[in-house]
Design an enzyme around this catalytic site. Structure first.
Site, PDB file in Angstrom:
ATOM      1  CG  ASN A  37      33.090 -11.674  37.801  1.00 41.73           C
ATOM      2  OD1 ASN A  37      33.649 -10.723  38.466  1.00 41.73           O
ATOM      3  ND2 ASN A  37      33.770 -11.732  36.611  1.00 41.73           N
TER       4      ASN A  37
ATOM      5  CG  HIS B  38      36.456 -14.203  35.390  1.00 43.40           C
ATOM      6  ND1 HIS B  38      36.867 -14.531  33.847  1.00 43.40           N
ATOM      7  CD2 HIS B  38      37.113 -12.998  35.661  1.00 43.40           C
ATOM      8  CE1 HIS B  38      37.284 -13.145  33.388  1.00 43.40           C
ATOM      9  NE2 HIS B  38      37.326 -12.392  34.337  1.00 43.40           N
TER      10      HIS B  38
ATOM     11  CD  GLU C 206      33.411 -19.068  33.910  1.00 37.48           C
ATOM     12  OE1 GLU C 206      32.840 -19.209  33.024  1.00 37.48           O
ATOM     13  OE2 GLU C 206      33.782 -18.119  34.689  1.00 37.48           O
TER      14      GLU C 206
ATOM     15  CB  SER D 174      30.654 -18.199  26.421  1.00 41.43           C
ATOM     16  OG  SER D 174      31.690 -18.815  25.371  1.00 41.43           O
TER      17      SER D 174
ATOM     18  CB  CYS E 293      37.114 -15.209  29.657  1.00 43.28           C
ATOM     19  SG  CYS E 293      37.904 -15.771  31.211  1.00 43.28           S
TER      20      CYS E 293
ATOM     21  CB  CYS F  90      36.987 -19.399  32.958  1.00 43.25           C
ATOM     22  SG  CYS F  90      37.049 -18.076  34.036  1.00 43.25           S
TER      23      CYS F  90
ATOM     24  CG  ASP G  37      34.625  -9.317  34.194  1.00 45.95           C
ATOM     25  OD1 ASP G  37      35.486  -9.675  35.075  1.00 45.95           O
ATOM     26  OD2 ASP G  37      34.120 -10.253  33.526  1.00 45.95           O
TER      27      ASP G  37
END
Length: 146
Positions: A39, A50, A52, A77, A79, A82, A142
């Site tokens: 991130n 982010h 990912e 996990s 969002c 992503c 975020d």
């Protein structure tokens, strides 16, 4: 914790060490990391970078067959944003370090045929818990809660 989740965790730590949010990710194809990231919303002043998304960006333009035969490892996990990228590129499996501090769109991924594995890795949990305690305002920004 396997070597790919360890690589994602190393990315998360880079994020924290550079003043950002400690979420890291790697994309693995045929047993090799083709993209890694963390991130960087704070560091780059980005609305979308982010962990990912950074890993996808660093993997670069690939034939669809590469992403459709890859595994994405992420320390947290995913969002909704992503998750959308995972679905867009057809990544068939996501390995998640933890979902205790934040539950993303795992059910959406599963409903669309993505294999989701949550490992609840203690180092991932501890890193996020520490960050959330130390920087609650940044964390809320975020995840869109500010």
């Amino acid at each position: 914790m396997d070597k790919f989740m360890e690589a994602a965790l190393a990315e998360a730590k880079k994020g924290m060490e550079t003043g950002g949010i400690p979420i890291g990710s790697v994309i693995v194809h045929n047993g090799e990391i083709i993209g890694r990231g963390h991130n960087q919303r704070v560091q780059q002043g980005s609305a979308t970078l982010h962990g990912e998304m950074d890993a996808l960006e660093n993997a670069g333009r690939q034939p669809a067959s590469v992403y459709k035969n890859s595994v994405l490892y992420t320390t947290l996990s995913p969002c909704p944003m992503c998750t959308g990228a995972i679905l867009l590129y057809g990544i068939p499996k996501v390995v998640i370090g933890e979902n205790k501090t934040f539950m993303g769109e795992e059910e959406l991924l599963r409903s669309r045929g993505v294999e989701v594995e949550v490992v609840q890795a203690e180092p991932c949990i501890a890193l996020m818990q520490t960050f959330i305690q130390q920087s609650p305002q940044l964390w809320n920004e975020d995840i869109g809660c500010e």
